[in-house]
Design a protein around this motif. Structure first.
Motif, PDB file in Angstrom:
ATOM      1  N   ALA A 145       0.846  -1.208   0.000  1.00 55.29           N
ATOM      2  CA  ALA A 145       0.000   0.000   0.000  1.00 55.29           C
ATOM      3  C   ALA A 145       0.878   1.254   0.000  1.00 55.29           C
ATOM      4  O   ALA A 145       0.609   2.225  -0.742  1.00 55.29           O
ATOM      5  N   GLU A 146       1.936   1.241   0.827  1.00 55.38           N
ATOM      6  CA  GLU A 146       2.850   2.389   0.836  1.00 55.38           C
ATOM      7  C   GLU A 146       3.550   2.541  -0.506  1.00 55.38           C
ATOM      8  O   GLU A 146       3.778   3.661  -0.990  1.00 55.38           O
ATOM      9  N   LEU A 147       3.894   1.405  -1.123  1.00 57.48           N
ATOM     10  CA  LEU A 147       4.535   1.455  -2.437  1.00 57.48           C
ATOM     11  C   LEU A 147       3.610   2.077  -3.473  1.00 57.48           C
ATOM     12  O   LEU A 147       4.042   2.839  -4.343  1.00 57.48           O
TER      13      LEU A 147
ATOM     14  N   ARG B 122       9.186   9.811   3.913  1.00 58.47           N
ATOM     15  CA  ARG B 122       8.470   9.209   5.047  1.00 58.47           C
ATOM     16  C   ARG B 122       7.802   7.902   4.638  1.00 58.47           C
ATOM     17  O   ARG B 122       7.852   6.908   5.379  1.00 58.47           O
ATOM     18  N   ARG B 123       7.201   7.879   3.441  1.00 57.88           N
ATOM     19  CA  ARG B 123       6.548   6.656   2.976  1.00 57.88           C
ATOM     20  C   ARG B 123       7.584   5.565   2.668  1.00 57.88           C
ATOM     21  O   ARG B 123       7.366   4.380   2.957  1.00 57.88           O
ATOM     22  N   PHE B 124       8.705   5.963   2.081  1.00 62.72           N
ATOM     23  CA  PHE B 124       9.755   4.981   1.809  1.00 62.72           C
ATOM     24  C   PHE B 124      10.281   4.394   3.118  1.00 62.72           C
ATOM     25  O   PHE B 124      10.487   3.176   3.245  1.00 62.72           O
ATOM     26  N   LEU B 125      10.503   5.277   4.115  1.00 61.92           N
ATOM     27  CA  LEU B 125      10.995   4.798   5.408  1.00 61.92           C
ATOM     28  C   LEU B 125       9.942   3.938   6.117  1.00 61.92           C
ATOM     29  O   LEU B 125      10.287   3.046   6.911  1.00 61.92           O
ATOM     30  N   GLY B 126       8.668   4.197   5.820  1.00 60.90           N
ATOM     31  CA  GLY B 126       7.621   3.357   6.389  1.00 60.90           C
ATOM     32  C   GLY B 126       7.768   1.915   5.928  1.00 60.90           C
ATOM     33  O   GLY B 126       7.592   0.969   6.722  1.00 60.90           O
ATOM     34  N   ILE B 127       8.102   1.741   4.648  1.00 58.75           N
ATOM     35  CA  ILE B 127       8.337   0.398   4.130  1.00 58.75           C
ATOM     36  C   ILE B 127       9.566  -0.218   4.784  1.00 58.75           C
ATOM     37  O   ILE B 127       9.563  -1.392   5.187  1.00 58.75           O
ATOM     38  N   GLU B 128      10.632   0.575   4.908  1.00 56.02           N
ATOM     39  CA  GLU B 128      11.862   0.059   5.505  1.00 56.02           C
ATOM     40  C   GLU B 128      11.666  -0.299   6.975  1.00 56.02           C
ATOM     41  O   GLU B 128      12.236  -1.287   7.469  1.00 56.02           O
ATOM     42  N   GLN B 129      10.851   0.465   7.672  1.00 55.51           N
ATOM     43  CA  GLN B 129      10.614   0.160   9.086  1.00 55.51           C
ATOM     44  C   GLN B 129       9.804  -1.118   9.239  1.00 55.51           C
ATOM     45  O   GLN B 129       9.977  -1.863  10.209  1.00 55.51           O
ATOM     46  N   LEU B 130       8.911  -1.405   8.262  1.00 54.48           N
ATOM     47  CA  LEU B 130       8.206  -2.681   8.279  1.00 54.48           C
ATOM     48  C   LEU B 130       9.183  -3.836   8.105  1.00 54.48           C
ATOM     49  O   LEU B 130       9.022  -4.896   8.693  1.00 54.48           O
ATOM     50  N   ARG B 131      10.213  -3.600   7.317  1.00 52.89           N
ATOM     51  CA  ARG B 131      11.195  -4.652   7.054  1.00 52.89           C
ATOM     52  C   ARG B 131      12.142  -4.840   8.244  1.00 52.89           C
ATOM     53  O   ARG B 131      12.466  -5.953   8.627  1.00 52.89           O
ATOM     54  N   PHE B 132      12.629  -3.717   8.806  1.00 53.16           N
ATOM     55  CA  PHE B 132      13.617  -3.807   9.881  1.00 53.16           C
ATOM     56  C   PHE B 132      12.986  -3.893  11.269  1.00 53.16           C
ATOM     57  O   PHE B 132      13.651  -4.315  12.221  1.00 53.16           O
ATOM     58  N   GLY B 133      11.730  -3.444  11.388  1.00 52.16           N
ATOM     59  CA  GLY B 133      11.077  -3.480  12.689  1.00 52.16           C
ATOM     60  C   GLY B 133      11.751  -2.547  13.677  1.00 52.16           C
ATOM     61  O   GLY B 133      12.127  -1.411  13.356  1.00 52.16           O
ATOM     62  N   ALA B 134      11.965  -3.041  14.891  1.00 52.16           N
ATOM     63  CA  ALA B 134      12.572  -2.233  15.950  1.00 52.16           C
ATOM     64  C   ALA B 134      14.052  -1.989  15.714  1.00 52.16           C
ATOM     65  O   ALA B 134      14.675  -1.201  16.438  1.00 52.16           O
ATOM     66  N   HIS B 135      14.601  -2.628  14.705  1.00 48.78           N
ATOM     67  CA  HIS B 135      16.027  -2.456  14.408  1.00 48.78           C
ATOM     68  C   HIS B 135      16.323  -1.070  13.830  1.00 48.78           C
ATOM     69  O   HIS B 135      17.470  -0.639  13.826  1.00 48.78           O
ATOM     70  N   LEU B 136      15.290  -0.357  13.344  1.00 54.83           N
ATOM     71  CA  LEU B 136      15.481   0.947  12.690  1.00 54.83           C
ATOM     72  C   LEU B 136      14.691   2.022  13.419  1.00 54.83           C
ATOM     73  O   LEU B 136      13.469   1.921  13.579  1.00 54.83           O
ATOM     74  N   ASP B 137      15.399   3.050  13.828  1.00 58.90           N
ATOM     75  CA  ASP B 137      14.777   4.205  14.472  1.00 58.90           C
ATOM     76  C   ASP B 137      14.953   5.409  13.550  1.00 58.90           C
ATOM     77  O   ASP B 137      16.083   5.754  13.183  1.00 58.90           O
TER      78      ASP B 137
END
Length: 363
Positions: A195-197, A223-238
């Motif tokens: 959806a973000e994509l 922000r939308r691109f980082l939303g996808i990356e945060q889904l991938r990395f989870g808590a590993h990415l702040d």
């Protein structure tokens, strides 16, 4: 042609005044009549002006026929001088009453030829020199305008090529991130990422013809691109976005931040075993806009990005193409670890600079 004729008449009118004043000083009466007599030679040239200019236009003084054209115009000048003297003789015969003074027309014409023949030819040469100078200046101006338009078209083509190269790279890496979620069988996150994509693709296609966008729109894309990356990395990415409020309406090159953010994640945070931090900020420094993307990865000297990938290379090329050498992109190791990507741009606001379609010089 009309403007040249009007300018010639104005110059002739002013040029006749000194002759009239000299004649008036010798015989202080009938100044207007003396001025009219002094104006007659210029008026005769004014009558011939359209024909003279037409000949000038039909015989261009250009290589490789420069000598031939000059010879034709010089010979034509002798003919124009003869016609000019005939017109002048007719006007003076009427004004000075040659018949009443016992001066035959042919005799008066011959006398004019002796008195004004050389002067008339010199006047013709002045007309030719003025015409040549004006035409040369106009052609140089037209050539400069054509070269300027060509340079603009070339710059547009280069920017389009860079944009076309960057968009597929951006899409490929985003799809790769979504594919990673699918392989991990994280289906809810994968659906949210898709959806973000979709939002990313819509924003990219809507602005595909724009080389510059508002910083707030560029940050929304990030922000939308980082939303996808945060889904991938989870808590590993702040992630922390910290734009200065007075910079949100600034104009920036489209997709200027996304490659740098992607570069920081791929070569910085993804190499960390521990929690990673990414910070995107903007600030105004006088007439410049400073954008920064910071990560706490291993750094350039420890296997991080060296600044030669397609995203970084394209970013540098686009900044140079749009704004020139004083602006650009630098990558530096941070003392505390990690890398900062710094982008310097001219500070251009939508409601000021872009409304007037102005951009500061590259100096």
């Amino acid at each position: 042609m009309r403007r040249i004729w009007v300018l010639g008449m104005a110059a002739g009118t002013l040029g006749a005044i000194p002759h009239a004043l000299r004649a008036y000083a010798e015989e202080p009466r009938d100044f207007l009549f003396k001025w009219a007599l002094a104006l007659v030679p210029y008026s005769a040239w004014a009558v011939l002006g359209p024909l003279v200019l037409a000949v000038f236009q039909r015989v261009p003084l250009e290589r490789p026929r420069l000598g031939r054209g000059l010879g034709v115009l010089l010979v034509a000048g002798a003919g124009f001088v003869q016609v000019h003297l005939l017109l002048l003789a007719g006007a003076l015969a009427a004004l000075q009453r040659w018949g009443a003074m016992g001066v035959p027309f042919l005799e008066g014409t011959w006398r004019l030829l002796l008195e004004r023949g050389a002067l008339g030819y010199f006047e013709y040469l002045l007309f030719l020199a003025a015409w040549t100078a004006l035409r040369t200046t106009r052609r140089l101006r037209e050539r400069e305008l054509a070269e300027s338009r060509l340079a603009v078209r070339l710059a547009e083509s280069r920017l389009q090529a860079l944009r076309a190269q960057l968009d597929p790279h951006f899409l490929f890496n985003t799809l790769n991130a979504v594919a990673g979620l699918v392989r991990q069988q994280r289906n809810p996150e994968a659906v949210e990422a898709i959806a973000e994509l979709g939002h990313l693709l819509r924003a990219s296609l809507e602005g595909r013809g724009d080389h510059e966008v508002l910083l707030e729109d560029e940050l929304e894309l990030v922000r939308r691109f980082l939303g996808i990356e945060q889904l991938r990395f989870g808590a590993h990415l702040d992630v922390h976005l910290a734009p200065a409020p007075d910079t949100l309406k600034a104009r920036v090159p489209a997709l200027i931040l996304q490659p740098l953010v992607e570069n920081a994640i791929k070569h910085g945070i993804a190499r960390r075993a521990a929690h990673g931090h990414l910070r995107v900020s903007s600030a105004r420094q006088g007439h410049r806009l400073l954008l920064e993307v910071r990560d706490d990865g291993p750094g350039l000297g420890a296997g991080g990005a060296g600044g030669t990938g397609i995203g970084v290379t394209n970013t540098r090329a686009r900044i140079r193409q749009l704004y020139g050498e004083p602006y650009g992109l630098t990558l530096e190791d941070l003392p505390e670890g990690g890398v900062v990507a710094k982008v310097e741009l001219p500070f251009l606001e939508w409601n000021k600079d872009m409304a007037d379609l102005e951009r500061p010089s590259h100096a």
